[in-house]
Design a protein around this motif. Structure first.
Motif, mmCIF file in Angstrom:
data_model
loop_
_atom_site.group_PDB
_atom_site.id
_atom_site.type_symbol
_atom_site.label_atom_id
_atom_site.label_comp_id
_atom_site.label_asym_id
_atom_site.label_seq_id
_atom_site.Cartn_x
_atom_site.Cartn_y
_atom_site.Cartn_z
ATOM 1 N N ALA A 2 0.659 -1.192 0.039
ATOM 2 C CA ALA A 2 0.114 -0.008 -0.009
ATOM 3 C C ALA A 2 0.858 1.149 -0.108
ATOM 4 O O ALA A 2 0.464 2.268 -0.722
ATOM 5 C CB ALA A 2 -0.875 -0.105 1.300
ATOM 6 N N ARG A 3 1.953 1.220 0.735
ATOM 7 C CA ARG A 3 2.784 2.308 0.850
ATOM 8 C C ARG A 3 3.532 2.477 -0.554
ATOM 9 O O ARG A 3 3.740 3.794 -1.067
ATOM 10 C CB ARG A 3 3.851 2.139 1.800
ATOM 11 N N ALA A 4 3.906 1.459 -1.266
ATOM 12 C CA ALA A 4 4.418 1.525 -2.583
ATOM 13 C C ALA A 4 3.468 2.129 -3.699
ATOM 14 O O ALA A 4 3.875 2.933 -4.336
ATOM 15 C CB ALA A 4 4.816 0.305 -3.192
ATOM 16 N N ALA A 5 2.285 1.729 -3.364
ATOM 17 C CA ALA A 5 0.969 2.292 -4.157
ATOM 18 C C ALA A 5 0.997 3.913 -3.932
ATOM 19 O O ALA A 5 0.686 4.496 -5.005
ATOM 20 C CB ALA A 5 -0.205 1.600 -4.185
ATOM 21 N N ASP A 6 1.208 4.066 -2.710
ATOM 22 C CA ASP A 6 0.953 5.654 -2.463
ATOM 23 C C ASP A 6 2.081 6.465 -3.060
ATOM 24 O O ASP A 6 1.801 7.617 -3.479
ATOM 25 C CB ASP A 6 0.884 5.928 -1.104
ATOM 26 N N ARG A 7 3.167 6.019 -3.271
ATOM 27 C CA ARG A 7 4.425 6.599 -3.822
ATOM 28 C C ARG A 7 3.997 6.828 -5.347
ATOM 29 O O ARG A 7 4.567 7.562 -6.124
ATOM 30 C CB ARG A 7 5.724 5.920 -3.583
ATOM 31 N N VAL A 8 3.753 5.615 -6.027
ATOM 32 C CA VAL A 8 3.279 5.497 -7.484
ATOM 33 C C VAL A 8 2.059 6.498 -7.907
ATOM 34 O O VAL A 8 2.375 7.180 -8.880
ATOM 35 C CB VAL A 8 2.991 4.045 -7.822
ATOM 36 N N GLY A 9 1.396 6.689 -7.044
ATOM 37 C CA GLY A 9 0.048 7.845 -7.564
ATOM 38 C C GLY A 9 0.721 9.293 -7.740
ATOM 39 O O GLY A 9 0.506 9.750 -8.828
ATOM 40 N N PRO A 10 1.530 9.638 -7.143
ATOM 41 C CA PRO A 10 2.072 11.265 -7.441
ATOM 42 C C PRO A 10 2.811 11.237 -8.783
ATOM 43 O O PRO A 10 2.970 12.129 -9.543
ATOM 44 C CB PRO A 10 2.842 11.442 -6.212
ATOM 45 N N MET A 11 3.536 10.188 -8.757
ATOM 46 C CA MET A 11 4.400 9.918 -10.215
ATOM 47 C C MET A 11 3.634 10.088 -11.403
ATOM 48 O O MET A 11 3.800 10.584 -12.454
ATOM 49 C CB MET A 11 5.317 8.612 -10.150
ATOM 50 N N ALA A 12 2.456 9.366 -11.270
ATOM 51 C CA ALA A 12 1.602 9.066 -12.581
ATOM 52 C C ALA A 12 0.916 10.697 -12.915
ATOM 53 O O ALA A 12 0.599 10.835 -13.927
ATOM 54 C CB ALA A 12 0.433 8.174 -12.147
ATOM 55 N N ALA A 43 6.594 11.448 -23.410
ATOM 56 C CA ALA A 43 6.336 9.886 -23.514
ATOM 57 C C ALA A 43 7.478 9.200 -22.976
ATOM 58 O O ALA A 43 7.140 8.272 -22.075
ATOM 59 C CB ALA A 43 5.872 9.646 -24.969
ATOM 60 N N GLY A 44 8.728 9.658 -23.322
ATOM 61 C CA GLY A 44 9.852 8.928 -22.791
ATOM 62 C C GLY A 44 9.777 9.112 -21.105
ATOM 63 O O GLY A 44 10.011 8.239 -20.343
ATOM 64 N N ALA A 45 9.773 10.163 -20.638
ATOM 65 C CA ALA A 45 9.411 10.613 -19.251
ATOM 66 C C ALA A 45 8.445 9.542 -18.665
ATOM 67 O O ALA A 45 8.492 9.190 -17.564
ATOM 68 C CB ALA A 45 9.124 11.951 -18.735
ATOM 69 N N VAL A 46 7.288 9.544 -19.154
ATOM 70 C CA VAL A 46 6.027 8.886 -18.563
ATOM 71 C C VAL A 46 6.494 7.212 -18.472
ATOM 72 O O VAL A 46 6.353 6.733 -17.600
ATOM 73 C CB VAL A 46 4.869 8.946 -19.426
ATOM 74 N N SER A 47 7.068 6.745 -19.697
ATOM 75 C CA SER A 47 7.609 5.456 -19.906
ATOM 76 C C SER A 47 8.538 5.308 -18.801
ATOM 77 O O SER A 47 8.709 4.188 -18.106
ATOM 78 C CB SER A 47 8.348 5.257 -21.280
ATOM 79 N N GLU A 48 9.555 6.334 -18.403
ATOM 80 C CA GLU A 48 10.534 6.044 -17.571
ATOM 81 C C GLU A 48 10.099 5.874 -15.912
ATOM 82 O O GLU A 48 10.200 5.046 -15.305
ATOM 83 C CB GLU A 48 11.443 7.157 -17.409
ATOM 84 N N VAL A 49 8.957 6.631 -15.706
ATOM 85 C CA VAL A 49 8.350 6.477 -14.659
ATOM 86 C C VAL A 49 7.341 5.238 -14.269
ATOM 87 O O VAL A 49 7.500 4.638 -13.282
ATOM 88 C CB VAL A 49 7.183 7.832 -14.310
ATOM 89 N N LYS A 50 6.964 4.719 -15.419
ATOM 90 C CA LYS A 50 6.245 3.454 -15.484
ATOM 91 C C LYS A 50 7.255 2.232 -15.040
ATOM 92 O O LYS A 50 6.832 1.615 -14.233
ATOM 93 C CB LYS A 50 5.673 3.177 -16.694
ATOM 94 N N ASN A 51 8.437 2.248 -15.675
ATOM 95 C CA ASN A 51 9.314 1.326 -15.603
ATOM 96 C C ASN A 51 10.054 1.264 -14.243
ATOM 97 O O ASN A 51 10.252 0.296 -13.603
ATOM 98 C CB ASN A 51 10.448 1.540 -16.611
ATOM 99 N N ASP A 52 10.239 2.597 -13.629
ATOM 100 C CA ASP A 52 10.915 2.724 -12.342
ATOM 101 C C ASP A 52 9.636 2.294 -11.431
ATOM 102 O O ASP A 52 10.025 1.431 -10.424
ATOM 103 C CB ASP A 52 10.958 4.112 -12.070
ATOM 104 N N THR A 53 8.525 2.580 -11.481
ATOM 105 C CA THR A 53 7.315 2.000 -10.617
ATOM 106 C C THR A 53 7.009 0.632 -10.655
ATOM 107 O O THR A 53 7.102 -0.031 -9.648
ATOM 108 C CB THR A 53 5.887 2.445 -10.930
ATOM 109 N N THR A 54 7.413 -0.176 -11.708
ATOM 110 C CA THR A 54 7.041 -1.549 -11.913
ATOM 111 C C THR A 54 8.450 -2.166 -11.276
ATOM 112 O O THR A 54 8.208 -3.104 -10.595
ATOM 113 C CB THR A 54 7.133 -1.735 -13.383
ATOM 114 N N SER A 55 9.677 -1.718 -11.443
ATOM 115 C CA SER A 55 10.852 -2.351 -10.736
ATOM 116 C C SER A 55 10.757 -2.320 -9.303
ATOM 117 O O SER A 55 11.105 -3.186 -8.497
ATOM 118 C CB SER A 55 11.882 -1.740 -11.282
#
Length: 175
Positions: free
Chosen positions: A18-28, A142-154
């Protein structure tokens, strides 16, 4: 062999997820804001391009009006004076003048088309440059969004791996 994780460990793992999900929300949200900003900048650049082109089109119109139109008008006035039926001297001159008037009109039209094509090419180049700039900015966003997505996934994968190893360790230490 069945691995049974204690309830406390499972709650701990769920809390970490849940804490990890809370950190991903602001990145999106940041990625959405970046895309919105890129769209706004592209719109502003199109307005700048249109602002650049409008005075040049106006200048071209005035140039045709002030330079080409008076020449054609003078030629047609001369032709009209020469083909006036009052002095019936010769029948050849009216036809010659009419042909000359048509030739002058055709030359004027050709000059007008040439200038219009040059302006159109200039505008196409300007629009192409603006379009390329917008494309580059969009690709960067788009590259920045992809980078944030990859970081979140890892990071989510790391958290899951840590939770699995802790659960395994806990199940081994429990009797």
């Amino acid at each position: 062999m069945k691995i049974v994780a204690p309830e406390r460990s499972l709650r701990h793992v769920k809390a970490q997820a849940a804490r990890a999900a809370d950190r991903v929300g602001p990145m999106a949200d940041q990625a959405r804001e970046a895309a919105s900003h890129a769209r706004d900048v592209a719109g502003e650049k199109m307005i700048v391009a249109r602002g650049w082109a409008a005075p040049r089109l106006d200048a071209a119109a005035h140039s045709i009006e002030e330079q080409l139109a008076p020449r054609i008008s003078a030629a047609l006035t001369q032709a009209a004076a020469k083909i006036d039926p009052t002095p019936a001297k010769s029948r050849k001159w009216p036809v010659v003048l009419l042909v000359a008037g048509v030739a002058i009109g055709a030359a004027g039209y050709a000059m007008y088309r040439r200038n219009a094509d040059q302006w159109a090419d200039t505008l196409k180049d300007s629009a192409s440059d603006a379009s390329q700039w917008v494309g580059q900015k969009t690709e960067a966003a788009a590259g920045a969004v992809s980078e944030v997505k990859n970081d979140t996934t890892s990071k989510t994968g790391e958290t899951g791996g840590t939770a699995d190893s802790r659960a395994e360790h806990t199940s081994k230490t429990q009797p």
